[in-house]
Motif scaffolding. Structure first.
Motif: not given
Lengths: 229, 227
Positions: B60-66, B99-105, B115-119
């Motif tokens: 189960k994958i989540g993606v945080l796009e920065a 920034m990462t913590a806020r976005a993930l929340e 979760i992949f953080l695409e930096n």
């Protein structure tokens, strides 16, 4: 959290204001010396050094060319452009992700630019931070290479907005990648209607004529202005 | 100089933010992977391939796009069915832990495996900031050249794995995989190297197998809650 972010922003603005003042010092010095100064920027591996080598080869019989090579580390590029026939100095940014005007000025002091017609600054490979810092150049030239994709103007808009000229490099591999020159140009022009646009291949030399003409016109104009007073 | 002082003070508090986020992710059993590379080296394409394969890998994958601007990447991964969120960095050249913590929340993380953080596309600044990730993964694409470890050493030093993408384009470029690996290992002897082509699928199973093991280690507590 938000308080801290605000403080950072304020400091950044002050740094940028200080930087602009030093950039003007660089600019007036280059005007006195009649040297056309180019800030060359791109992602890592887009072909800044290869493009420089071919540009130097095309112009070295007519002009005296110098290169400020900026890197976080290493001196491979300075060696390469020296072999190509330019005078070069390697600047190590000490981990910094961009060149600013003060670092540039110090580079100029160490280099002695008086007898040069053209000076290139090969900036650190980065599409973000170098766009924010005026180094006192006459022209900002950016390179986007075909394998990076034609969507880059959407993601790194400031770099496209501040550049006077966009070189699309590695056109020789266009058949291998899904890159549309037209889509890229449209996206770039939306951000910056006046940007000059030259697709070329630093590997084969294709398309270099138009870029060299663009550059030569500006070098000549600078020499005339400088000679006139 | 002012710039350096500011950087140090930010990093000092960033470390605490990063440790807090890492502990939270550990508790939830979600592995945060910080994905870093130059612009255009294929972060989104690689993530898209991992999401597509997740039907078989059952992750189960989540993606945080920065991104500095735009939302083209989030739109691309969302279309593939992954949970995603787009973070705009407001001109910033990297993501930090806060920034990462806020976005993930905002996104919600609890029922995910990874979760992949695409930096932000950048080989320099993201290497300096701990995002609170459990794993740092960097991408170098074949067209960028095998000399990049010489020029951007810190990124190679701080990464747990290096994925070399666009290997299908190898015949068109002067890229020596062995020379690249030697340069990388000199900076980071323990780094794992995965040559892949997200277009042809070559090398993807090896990468996915390794990732699955890392996720399992993270969830069972076999890997320590720090990088």
């Amino acid at each position: 959290m938000s308080d801290r972010a605000f403080e950072i922003l304020e400091t950044k603005e002050r740094i940028l204001a200080d930087n602009d003042a030093v950039a003007q010092t660089v600019r007036s010095r280059m005007r006195e010396e009649g040297t056309f100064f180019i800030n060359l920027m791109s992602s890592p591996g887009a072909g800044k050094t290869t493009t420089l080598v071919r540009t130097i080869a095309a112009l070295k019989d007519r002009y005296r060319i110098g290169v400020l090579e900026a890197d976080v580390d290493s001196d491979v590029d300075a060696r390469t452009v020296t072999e190509a026939g330019a005078r070069a100095i390697q600047l190590h940014t000490g981990g910094s992700c961009h060149m600013d005007a003060d670092m540039t000025l110090r580079g100029l002091d160490a280099f002695d630019t008086k007898d040069l017609d053209i000076l290139f600054l090969e900036n650190v490979g980065n599409l973000v931070c170098p766009a924010e810092f005026d180094v006192g150049a006459d022209a900002r030239v950016m390179i986007l290479s075909v394998p990076e994709g034609d969507d880059k103007p959407l993601k790194y808009p400031l770099m496209f907005r501040v550049s006077d000229c966009l070189l699309i490099n590695k056109t020789d591999v266009e058949p291998v990648f899904s890159f549309s020159e037209e889509a890229c140009l449209q996206r770039a022009r939306k951000l910056n209607p006046d940007i000059a646009f030259f697709p070329l291949s630093a590997k084969t030399g294709d398309g270099f004529g138009a870029w060299i003409r663009w550059l030569t016109q500006r070098v000549e104009a600078k020499r005339e202005t400088s000679a006139a007073g | 100089m002012k710039v350096i002082e500011l950087k140090e003070s930010v990093t000092a508090s960033n470390e605490a933010d990063a440790e807090r986020l890492r502990a939270k992710m550990k508790q939830e059993g979600v592995l945060l992977v910080n994905v870093m590379s130059s612009p255009g080296s294929g972060k989104t394409t690689l993530l898209s391939a991992l999401i597509r394969d997740s039907r078989e890998t059952k992750l189960k994958i989540g993606v945080l796009e920065a991104d500095i601007a735009s939302d083209v990447d989030a739109a691309a991964v969302e279309k593939l069915g992954a949970r995603s969120i787009q973070a705009h960095t407001d001109g910033m050249c990297h993501m930090d832990a806060g920034m990462t913590a806020r976005a993930l929340e905002e996104m919600g993380t609890k029922d995910l495996d990874v979760i992949f953080l695409e930096n932000v596309g950048n080989l320099i600044c993201p290497a300096e900031f701990d995002t609170g990730s459990g794993l740092n993964l960097m991408i170098l694409s074949v067209p960028e050249g095998d000399d990049k470890p010489l020029k951007y050493p810190l990124m190679f030093e701080t990464s747990d794995a290096l994925v070399i993408t666009k290997t299908d384009a190898m015949p068109y470029f002067d890229f020596d995989a062995k020379r690249c690996a030697e340069r990388v290992r000199k900076l980071n002897p323990d780094i794992r190297i995965f040559p892949v082509s997200a277009v042809t699928g070559d090398g993807m199973p090896e990468l996915e197998h390794w990732l699955a093991a890392k996720i399992s280690d993270w969830q069972t507590g076999a890997s320590p809650a720090k990088r």
